[in-house]
Design a protein around this motif. Structure first.
Motif, PDB file in Angstrom:
ATOM      1  N   ALA A  17       0.645  -1.003   0.083  1.00  0.00           N
ATOM      2  CA  ALA A  17       0.052  -0.013   0.052  1.00  0.00           C
ATOM      3  C   ALA A  17       0.976   1.176   0.052  1.00  0.00           C
ATOM      4  N   PHE A  18       0.574   2.347  -0.786  1.00  0.00           N
ATOM      5  CA  PHE A  18       1.273   3.453  -1.029  1.00  0.00           C
ATOM      6  C   PHE A  18       0.480   4.381  -0.312  1.00  0.00           C
ATOM      7  N   TYR A  19       0.710   5.213   0.620  1.00  0.00           N
ATOM      8  CA  TYR A  19       0.175   6.595   1.352  1.00  0.00           C
ATOM      9  C   TYR A  19       0.904   7.677   0.900  1.00  0.00           C
ATOM     10  N   LYS A  55      -4.303   7.091   1.043  1.00  0.00           N
ATOM     11  CA  LYS A  55      -3.810   6.044   0.215  1.00  0.00           C
ATOM     12  C   LYS A  55      -4.164   6.151  -1.014  1.00  0.00           C
ATOM     13  N   SER A 104      -2.638   0.257  -4.129  1.00  0.00           N
ATOM     14  CA  SER A 104      -2.303  -0.857  -3.365  1.00  0.00           C
ATOM     15  C   SER A 104      -1.992  -1.998  -4.456  1.00  0.00           C
ATOM     16  N   ASP A 128     -11.745  -3.275  -1.203  1.00  0.00           N
ATOM     17  CA  ASP A 128     -11.370  -1.901  -0.505  1.00  0.00           C
ATOM     18  C   ASP A 128     -11.319  -1.794   0.874  1.00  0.00           C
ATOM     19  N   GLN A 145      -6.917   0.756   6.405  1.00  0.00           N
ATOM     20  CA  GLN A 145      -7.567   2.190   6.216  1.00  0.00           C
ATOM     21  C   GLN A 145      -7.282   2.929   5.132  1.00  0.00           C
ATOM     22  N   ASN A 146      -8.062   4.092   4.600  1.00  0.00           N
ATOM     23  CA  ASN A 146      -7.681   4.699   3.579  1.00  0.00           C
ATOM     24  C   ASN A 146      -7.000   6.070   3.870  1.00  0.00           C
ATOM     25  N   SER A 147      -6.750   6.251   5.135  1.00  0.00           N
ATOM     26  CA  SER A 147      -6.079   7.594   5.556  1.00  0.00           C
ATOM     27  C   SER A 147      -5.797   7.398   7.036  1.00  0.00           C
ATOM     28  N   ILE A 172       1.378   3.659  10.429  1.00  0.00           N
ATOM     29  CA  ILE A 172       1.510   4.385   9.210  1.00  0.00           C
ATOM     30  C   ILE A 172       1.811   5.939   9.846  1.00  0.00           C
ATOM     31  N   VAL A 187       5.101   3.686   2.521  1.00  0.00           N
ATOM     32  CA  VAL A 187       4.888   2.860   2.041  1.00  0.00           C
ATOM     33  C   VAL A 187       4.791   1.517   2.946  1.00  0.00           C
ATOM     34  N   GLU A 188       3.873   0.711   2.700  1.00  0.00           N
ATOM     35  CA  GLU A 188       3.511  -0.719   3.815  1.00  0.00           C
ATOM     36  C   GLU A 188       3.618  -1.785   2.683  1.00  0.00           C
TER      37      GLU A 188
END
Length: 915
Positions: free
Chosen positions: A304-306, A319, A322, A328, A332-334, A342, A391-392
């Motif tokens: 995942a890329f934030y 985010k 992914s 989805d 979490q999205n943010s 994060i 990034v995760e």
């Protein structure tokens, strides 16, 4: 044997050892053969000479017998028979010896038997008969015998036989020598052959050892050369079967290759990521490309890329993309900054690696089912010190150190790539907006031209502002350097102050010794003179002595005050917390100062409030010392009127203002009020400093050192309190001591980890052994002279002034005194005489100090029970412990109070009498 490690040195040593063993075996074989050959040669030489000598001797015996027989027969003289008799007795012994040498050969043995028969036959048929005829004077018989002369045949036959035997032995010896020469030749041949064999074996051993070493070295060198050559394969590894240093070299080289291979892999992957970023103008595409590229490299099954968006408190990590996300709902999205791992990674700019994450909300979806991640890697990317994205990655396997190194390398450049893409997006946005505004810009061209001039002016102003800011920046940097330099100078100065404080403490302790030593003799002699027991002085002279003694005691008090102040400044004072009876405080002060008040005709009053507590918890000794100093000053500076002591509960306003840390505790306010000279306002703070006084001029009226109030102020601070002054000139002064009750503090509170308190604070009598003090009133004799008279005292003291004073004082009490000027002289005296009732031992002496001397005395069996009283002028508390450990029975500090010294001597002499 497979695990046996043989290093190169061991191989070489084993090779040398085998060669030496071969040489040794060859030398042993050759030495044995040479020894055998020498034995045979020696045997041949000795035997042949002996055989020839025996043959010659036997022939000589036979010839002698024949000559002697003929001479006797012719002359009739008995003297001619001596050779005959000697030969007759010797020949058989010589024959037997010869027979022993030659009996091993049957032929020779037969010849020897014939020789024996010939000799015996001649003796029986010729020798003995003719001698008998001559002794019988039978001349005719002799003539008839010699006409036939049968004996001559035997003698001739004997000569022939012996010569034949001798020639045969010579021939046999020659043959044996020829055999020996042949065997010697064989020995030489075998020696050369053995040398060749040993050389071959040694060459084989050397070849094997060197070959095993050189071969492996060549293999290692060849492998390294192949790797180092152009296009070398870093996956190649060196294989060595030997277990020696070359294998260690190969292992180290392989480890280096592993490291180079890892670095090469990391550099390759970093280059791939860097080239991936080219041509991307959208952050979403960048994030998707990054995850698609990095996930396979890291073996990640999820990514995942934030991207950080917003400013200030509105900043969030959103985010963008992914990798392998099932739906989805995966995470979490943010995140806010600091929210979750994060947000925390972005807040701290820190990488997180979780190798066990069973409860993580992420679930990796595969065709066969759902899998929980085993390892999670969270990495922030920064640009110019600020995190731009996080990034995760999640993996079913653990991330390796190689993966972490790859991410570290990418961190350095990917933040720039993110910023570049964002910049390009901003440029594109601006370009699109510019296209929309082109028409408007065209219509506003004239306005822009006008504004252009204004902008140029503004740019000039901005340039000047920038230059000004740069100058201010340089000025700030210069100030920072100056501040850092000043800080260093302050730290150096602080260190110097610490050293100075330590030097001062050491100086004061040493000065205490130097001052107390001469002061000791002054006080002792002045006390003896003032007592005037024998009426040797008139009243005026005795008065002089009392003045000298009083001045000496004043000087001692001054020394103690200086030591008190130095210990307070050094933070080396022990505060003893205990219960203090409040009602006893004025009683103690009345006992001390009523005589002073009566002498100066001053009214000494004391008042106590009714609501006072029965006890408070504080250091009673320090409290009394503060009150004594304050009352002493009050009486000193008051010529008439009153001095009052008032004890009450302190009001809360005073407590909050002066000692706010103790507002929740019981606080006493002890006030000492006088009607004396008072203190001007501008000097009320000055008097609490050391050596400062109100009348500090050279013509001052009241004298003193100015240490009392400084010590009181410091002691009150150590007790958690404060001294408050209210004074007016010519009206009097009120010193109020605010002292809190501290029941929860330890009984003994150390202000410093090091104990350095003057031993003079404790009464000398308290140092004596407890069992002596408890029943001392019942063992003391009424007349000291009966106890002291004739007692032998050994005084060990190097200062001649103290020796003179102490000897005089002791002899006045009928003691017999022996003096030693140092420890070495003391031990010499003890060797001659140990009949001493008591020893007075000075501590600081040259050659051999008191500690060493006491330890040496206690090693003497006859001195183990003799009381030893230590005398010291340094008077530090640690000295007492050192003295007792060294063997002292008791301890007293200088200057000596002779009454205390005699009291201490009485205790130990009485104890000796009791034992």
């Amino acid at each position: 044997m497979y695990n046996l490690r043989l290093n190169i040195r061991s191989k070489i040593l084993i090779g040398y050892f085998l060669i030496i063993c071969c040489l040794g075996a060859s030398i042993i074989i050759v030495s044995d053969r040479i020894s055998s050959l020498q034995d045979e040669i020696e045997r041949i030489t000795t035997r042949d000479i002996e055989v020839h000598n025996l043959i010659t001797t036997i022939r000589y015996n036979a010839v002698s017998m024949e000559s002697s027989q003929r001479g006797f027969v012719i002359t009739g003289n008995e003297n001619y028979l001596e050779p005959y008799s000697k030969g007759k007795s010797e020949w058989e012994a010589n024959y037997n010896a010869l027979y022993q040498y030659l009996s091993d050969d049957p032929t020779t043995r037969k010849n020897l038997e014939e020789i024996k028969l010939t000799i015996q036959n001649w003796i029986n048929t010729a020798g003995e008969p003719t001698i008998a005829l001559r002794k019988a004077n039978n001349t005719q018989g002799i003539i008839d015998f010699f006409n036939d002369d049968i004996g001559k045949k035997d003698i001739d036959s004997l000569r022939t036989q012996l010569e034949t035997l001798r020639q045969k032995e010579i021939t046999s010896t020659k043959n044996y020598i020829l055999k020996l020469e042949s065997r010697n030749d064989m020995l030489i041949i075998s020696l050369y052959l053995m040398l060749i064999i040993v050389s071959v074996i040694a060459f084989m051993i050397v070849s094997y050892v060197s070959g095993s070493i050189v071969k492996t070295i060549k293999d290692v060198v060849k492998t390294i050369s192949d790797i180092a050559s152009s296009g070398g394969d870093l996956s190649t590894r060196i294989k060595v079967n030997t277990r020696d240093e070359i294998r260690d070299l190969a292992n180290a080289t392989n480890a280096l290759l592993d490291n180079l291979s890892d670095q090469n892999w990391i550099q390759t992957k970093v280059a791939e990521v860097a080239t991936m970023n080219q041509g991307i103008n959208d952050t979403i595409n960048l994030a998707e490309s990054f995850l698609s590229k990095l996930s396979p490299m890291l073996g990640a099954a999820y990514g995942a890329f934030y991207l950080k968006r917003g400013t200030g408190e509105q900043q969030r990590l959103v985010k963008l993309a992914s990798y392998a996300a099932a739906n989805d709902a995966s995470g979490q999205n943010s995140f806010k900054l600091g929210e979750g791992l994060i947000g925390q990674a972005a807040l701290e700019n820190r990488t997180f690696l979780l190798n066990s994450a069973p409860d993580h909300p992420i679930t990796i979806t595969a065709g066969v089912g759902l899998v929980q991640p085993r390892s999670i890697l969270i990495v922030p990317f920064e640009y110019e010190g600020s995190v731009a994205a996080v990034v995760e990655f999640a993996s079913v396997e653990s991330f390796t150190s190689q993966h972490l190194k790859l991410m570290e390398q990418i961190e350095n450049s990917f933040g720039i790539a993110i910023n570049s893409v964002i910049g390009r997006m901003e440029v594109e946005r601006l370009l699109s907006e510019s296209q929309v505004l082109t028409e408007e810009l065209q219509t506003q061209t004239e306005e822009l031209q006008t504004q252009s001039e204004e902008l140029q002016m503004q740019q000039e102003e901005m340039r000047m502002t920038t230059e000004h800011l740069e100058e201010q920046n340089l000025f700030a940097e210069q100030k920072t350097k100056e501040l850092e330099k000043a800080k260093e100078e302050l730290e150096a100065y602080s260190e110097q102050l610490k050293k100075s404080s330590q030097y001062k403490s050491n100086f004061l302790a040493n000065m205490s010794h130097e001052l107390r030593t001469p002061l000791n003799s002054i006080l002792i002699l002045s006390q003896l003179l003032s007592e005037n027991e024998n009426d040797t002085l008139n009243e005026e002279e005795a008065g002089y002595a009392k003045v000298i003694n009083t001045s000496g005691n004043d000087l001692l008090s001054l020394i103690d005050d200086i030591l008190d102040l130095s210990k307070i400044e050094a933070g080396k004072v022990i505060v003893m917390m205990d219960e203090v009876n409040v009602s006893e405080i004025p009683e103690h002060m009345k006992l001390l100062f009523n005589p002073v008040a009566e002498n100066k005709s001053i009214d000494f009053q004391h008042n106590m409030d009714a609501d006072l507590p029965a006890v408070i918890h504080t250091d009673g000794q320090r409290l009394q010392q503060i009150l004594k100093n304050l009352l002493s000053n009050a009486f000193k500076f008051t010529e008439k009127g009153t001095v009052s002591l008032t004890i009450r509960i302190a009001d809360q306003d005073s407590v909050r203002r002066h000692i706010p840390a103790h507002t929740d505790k019981t606080v006493l306010a002890i006030s000492i009020t006088d009607t004396g000279i008072g203190i001007p306002l501008n000097k009320q703070q000055l008097i609490f400093e050391a050596f400062q006084q109100v009348d500090g001029e050279t013509n001052r009226q009241y004298g003193g050192t100015g240490l009392g109030l400084s010590i009181c102020n410091e002691f009150s601070r150590l007790l958690g309190g404060r001294i408050v002054l209210d004074s007016r000139p010519n009206k009097g002064s009120t010193f109020t001591l605010l002292v809190p009750s501290l029941p929860h503090m330890e009984k003994e509170q150390l202000i410093s980890l090091e104990e350095e308190v003057a031993a003079a604070f404790a009464p000398t009598a308290a140092i004596a052994a407890p069992d002596v003090i408890e029943h001392s009133n019942s063992t003391f004799p009424e007349d000291d002279n009966d106890l002291f008279s004739g007692k032998k005292v050994l005084l060990v003291e190097d200062d001649s002034r103290n020796v003179f004073a102490l000897v005089k004082a002791l002899e006045n009490r009928a003691f017999n005194v022996t003096v030693a000027n140092n420890g070495k002289q003391c031990m010499e005296i003890i060797k001659q005489n140990t009949d001493f009732d008591l020893v007075l031992m000075d501590i600081m002496m040259p050659i051999m100090d008191g500690f060493e001397t006491m330890k040496a005395l206690r090693l003497n069996a006859e001195m183990q029970e003799t009381p030893i009283i230590a005398l010291t002028a340094k008077a530090m508390k640690s000295d007492r412990d050192k003295c007792l450990e060294a063997g002292a029975s008791d301890y007293i500090s200088k200057p000596l109070n002779m009454d205390q010294l005699f009291s201490l001597m009485r205790v130990w002499l009485t104890k000796q009498v009791g034992n």
